[in-house]
Design an enzyme around this catalytic site. Sequence first.
Site, PDB file in Angstrom:
ATOM      1  N   SER A 114       0.861  -1.183   0.000  1.00 37.36           N
ATOM      2  CA  SER A 114       0.000   0.000   0.000  1.00 37.36           C
ATOM      3  C   SER A 114       0.900   1.238   0.000  1.00 37.36           C
ATOM      4  O   SER A 114       2.130   1.118   0.036  1.00 37.36           O
ATOM      5  CB  SER A 114      -0.912  -0.013   1.229  1.00 37.36           C
ATOM      6  OG  SER A 114      -0.131  -0.119   2.385  1.00 37.36           O
TER       7      SER A 114
ATOM      8  N   HIS B 219     -13.600  25.276   7.354  1.00 38.07           N
ATOM      9  CA  HIS B 219     -12.307  24.676   6.974  1.00 38.07           C
ATOM     10  C   HIS B 219     -11.848  25.223   5.625  1.00 38.07           C
ATOM     11  O   HIS B 219     -12.133  24.614   4.588  1.00 38.07           O
ATOM     12  CB  HIS B 219     -12.439  23.159   6.871  1.00 38.07           C
ATOM     13  CG  HIS B 219     -12.632  22.485   8.183  1.00 38.07           C
ATOM     14  ND1 HIS B 219     -11.588  21.922   8.894  1.00 38.07           N
ATOM     15  CD2 HIS B 219     -13.745  22.293   8.925  1.00 38.07           C
ATOM     16  CE1 HIS B 219     -12.063  21.402  10.008  1.00 38.07           C
ATOM     17  NE2 HIS B 219     -13.365  21.612  10.063  1.00 38.07           N
TER      18      HIS B 219
ATOM     19  N   CYS C 170     -11.503  26.077  12.807  1.00 40.02           N
ATOM     20  CA  CYS C 170     -12.555  25.296  13.457  1.00 40.02           C
ATOM     21  C   CYS C 170     -12.311  25.206  14.974  1.00 40.02           C
ATOM     22  O   CYS C 170     -12.496  26.195  15.662  1.00 40.02           O
ATOM     23  CB  CYS C 170     -12.703  23.934  12.781  1.00 40.02           C
ATOM     24  SG  CYS C 170     -14.376  23.300  13.006  1.00 40.02           S
TER      25      CYS C 170
ATOM     26  N   GLU D 286     -10.715  -7.981   0.865  1.00 38.42           N
ATOM     27  CA  GLU D 286     -11.663  -6.861   0.774  1.00 38.42           C
ATOM     28  C   GLU D 286     -11.803  -6.302  -0.631  1.00 38.42           C
ATOM     29  O   GLU D 286     -12.825  -5.744  -0.990  1.00 38.42           O
ATOM     30  CB  GLU D 286     -11.228  -5.702   1.691  1.00 38.42           C
ATOM     31  CG  GLU D 286     -11.390  -5.933   3.161  1.00 38.42           C
ATOM     32  CD  GLU D 286     -10.141  -6.512   3.790  1.00 38.42           C
ATOM     33  OE1 GLU D 286      -9.300  -7.082   3.059  1.00 38.42           O
ATOM     34  OE2 GLU D 286     -10.009  -6.416   5.020  1.00 38.42           O
TER      35      GLU D 286
ATOM     36  N   TYR E 128      -5.651   8.959  13.224  1.00 40.41           N
ATOM     37  CA  TYR E 128      -4.487   8.074  13.329  1.00 40.41           C
ATOM     38  C   TYR E 128      -4.641   6.850  12.439  1.00 40.41           C
ATOM     39  O   TYR E 128      -3.677   6.252  11.987  1.00 40.41           O
ATOM     40  CB  TYR E 128      -4.294   7.584  14.773  1.00 40.41           C
ATOM     41  CG  TYR E 128      -3.672   8.604  15.677  1.00 40.41           C
ATOM     42  CD1 TYR E 128      -2.466   9.223  15.342  1.00 40.41           C
ATOM     43  CD2 TYR E 128      -4.267   8.942  16.877  1.00 40.41           C
ATOM     44  CE1 TYR E 128      -1.892  10.161  16.176  1.00 40.41           C
ATOM     45  CE2 TYR E 128      -3.703   9.885  17.722  1.00 40.41           C
ATOM     46  CZ  TYR E 128      -2.509  10.493  17.364  1.00 40.41           C
ATOM     47  OH  TYR E 128      -1.953  11.418  18.192  1.00 40.41           O
TER      48      TYR E 128
ATOM     49  N   GLU F  48      -9.037  25.089   4.344  1.00 41.53           N
ATOM     50  CA  GLU F  48      -8.027  24.211   3.725  1.00 41.53           C
ATOM     51  C   GLU F  48      -8.617  23.266   2.674  1.00 41.53           C
ATOM     52  O   GLU F  48      -7.914  22.812   1.781  1.00 41.53           O
ATOM     53  CB  GLU F  48      -7.270  23.413   4.794  1.00 41.53           C
ATOM     54  CG  GLU F  48      -8.051  22.319   5.515  1.00 41.53           C
ATOM     55  CD  GLU F  48      -8.857  22.791   6.722  1.00 41.53           C
ATOM     56  OE1 GLU F  48      -9.154  24.001   6.803  1.00 41.53           O
ATOM     57  OE2 GLU F  48      -9.198  21.949   7.575  1.00 41.53           O
TER      58      GLU F  48
ATOM     59  N   LYS G 267      14.461  -5.139  -8.471  1.00 42.84           N
ATOM     60  CA  LYS G 267      13.819  -6.451  -8.595  1.00 42.84           C
ATOM     61  C   LYS G 267      12.403  -6.347  -9.182  1.00 42.84           C
ATOM     62  O   LYS G 267      11.580  -5.556  -8.708  1.00 42.84           O
ATOM     63  CB  LYS G 267      13.735  -7.114  -7.217  1.00 42.84           C
ATOM     64  CG  LYS G 267      15.106  -7.415  -6.618  1.00 42.84           C
ATOM     65  CD  LYS G 267      15.909  -8.243  -7.592  1.00 42.84           C
ATOM     66  CE  LYS G 267      16.638  -9.385  -7.031  1.00 42.84           C
ATOM     67  NZ  LYS G 267      17.391 -10.124  -8.069  1.00 42.84           N
ATOM     68  N   THR G 268      12.139  -7.167 -10.188  1.00 40.69           N
ATOM     69  CA  THR G 268      10.827  -7.087 -10.847  1.00 40.69           C
ATOM     70  C   THR G 268       9.869  -8.188 -10.401  1.00 40.69           C
ATOM     71  O   THR G 268       8.690  -8.169 -10.759  1.00 40.69           O
ATOM     72  CB  THR G 268      10.969  -7.197 -12.385  1.00 40.69           C
ATOM     73  OG1 THR G 268      11.514  -8.477 -12.687  1.00 40.69           O
ATOM     74  CG2 THR G 268      11.857  -6.112 -12.942  1.00 40.69           C
TER      75      THR G 268
HETATM   76  N1  GLN Z   1     -14.980  19.816  17.924  1.00 42.46           N
HETATM   77  C1  GLN Z   1     -15.439  21.057  17.398  1.00 42.46           C
HETATM   78  C2  GLN Z   1     -16.891  20.996  16.968  1.00 42.46           C
HETATM   79  O1  GLN Z   1     -17.420  19.924  16.750  1.00 42.46           O
HETATM   80  C3  GLN Z   1     -14.561  21.504  16.246  1.00 42.46           C
HETATM   81  C4  GLN Z   1     -14.620  20.591  15.065  1.00 42.46           C
HETATM   82  C5  GLN Z   1     -13.466  20.765  14.105  1.00 42.46           C
HETATM   83  O2  GLN Z   1     -12.423  21.324  14.444  1.00 42.46           O
HETATM   84  N2  GLN Z   1     -13.618  20.262  12.901  1.00 42.46           N
HETATM   85  O3  GLN Z   1     -17.515  22.005  16.846  1.00 42.46           O
END
Ligand code: GLN
Length: 532
Positions: free
Chosen positions: A15, A509, A383, A152, A56, A511, A189-190
Amino acid sequence: MSTTRYIFVTGGVTSSLGKGIISASLAKLLQSRGFSVTIQKLDPYLNVDPGTLNPYEHGECYVTEDGAETDLDLGHYERFLNVPTSQANNVTTGSIYKSVIEKERRGDFLGKTVQIIPHITDEIKRRIKVLGSKNKFDFVITEIGGTVGDIESLPYIESVRQLKWEMGANVLVIHLTLVPYLSASGELKTKPTQHSVKTLLEAGVQPDILVLRTEKELSSDIRAKVALFCNVSTNAVIQSIDVCTIYEVPIKMFEEELDKRVLEKFGLPTTKAPELKVWKDFLNKYKHPERTVDIALIGKYVELQDAYKSIAESFVHAGAVNNCKVNLQWIHSENINKKNYEEILSKVKGIVVAPGFGHRGIEGKILAVKYARENNIPFFGICLGMQCAVIEFARNVLGFEKANSTEMDEKTAYPVIDIMEEQKTILEKGGTMRLGAYPCRLEKGSKSFTAYGQELIEERHRHRYEFNDKYLKDFTASGMVPMGINPETNLVEIVEIPKHKWFVGVQFHPEYRSTVTQPHPLFINFIKATLD
Ligand code: GLN
């Protein structure tokens, strides 16, 4: 193009070979040749979506505009293509089984034995084809999670076999494997590749193109050998050599002619070269920064950087815009305390407090906010990071002793962050947060307004708690001001401290929306503030 072509990307040997990046890179090249492309991820686990997984286990949970909690690979797809993905772009085995079992309970299969073949495979095929037919994409690239040979993955590989049989020349399979380098003997190595292709063949699937991940250049002899053993033409053995940034991969794949091979195999013209100027300009800026800037990212999953993938990538994009390299210092919030926080944070030019859930590490995050606020260091709270900024201000400026979010302390005397009204009656955990894109109206003159350059924006969310309106006046009077409000519900989306150099906390968010061709304005302006 009137017909949709389907490309499957499978993986073998191990993976983490980068199927997502190869898929996104091929998609980028096809898009740069003028085709419309979307990428889909099929995940072989039983969770209905990754929203209930600990970071995690699986890295960041990415959120689409339409509010799906998805695999982080969808983030790569959007960052590469600059086209939003949706609910339909991420399928899990859990979601497949859920809909088949719901249909069974409804009586849709009345009288029949419900089985993996054809019922589960039919549902898998439906989810693949729906992307093509609904939006009329020229290409649907489907990345199959896991490794061939996994129990799976079997129903997915079987579905690919069936689709290849049913759609013939409109389906193509790319198999990604590893060619390990044995330093003791100095050889590539193949054999693992041969075995992995054999496993695919046992499932009835002949790959059309092989992409070989390698640390060293592959000789033409090695390519010829792999081609012979795996029934592919030598020019369809593509090398994917390790590179310093994922954004280099489309260029490498272009040099290896991956896109050209794909088009040839579909019988499509290859005369028009891909337009990659913007991409190359970005890459050039990224690789040749004029300076570096150290930014602290305070979170509690910092051991696994995939947990904050989109934030890290947003800084790559924003750094390039500012001609600088953003050096993220990943700081575990549990390692910050009253004794050491000043020393740790004095080394950075900006502080980001990351999103998160639960009380673990929260006090460290609050100390980081305090340091940024008191020392006029640019601060960006995302957030939970924004919620920490509100808690810190309540405790240390307003004097609200032990103010908190009710997520951390249900009985706090000052619930400055509180559960949203509509969340109070929700008991189920999967897919029940406030998710997806919502509008937000910005206050003219705010740092946020300056960054976006417009009043009405839309950003994606994933939370259950919000700024408690009851305290709005106290905050505003003392200098922490709501600068972004949801026009429909009045929910506070952004707080700022106007007197501070750059102090912005956002409930959403940002990002998730930063891409190579459209870096996010808040990340750009935050970095700009750290450079001034
Ligand atoms: N734990 C917070 C909430 O549920 C912030 C959530 C987050 O940072 N995505 O409002």
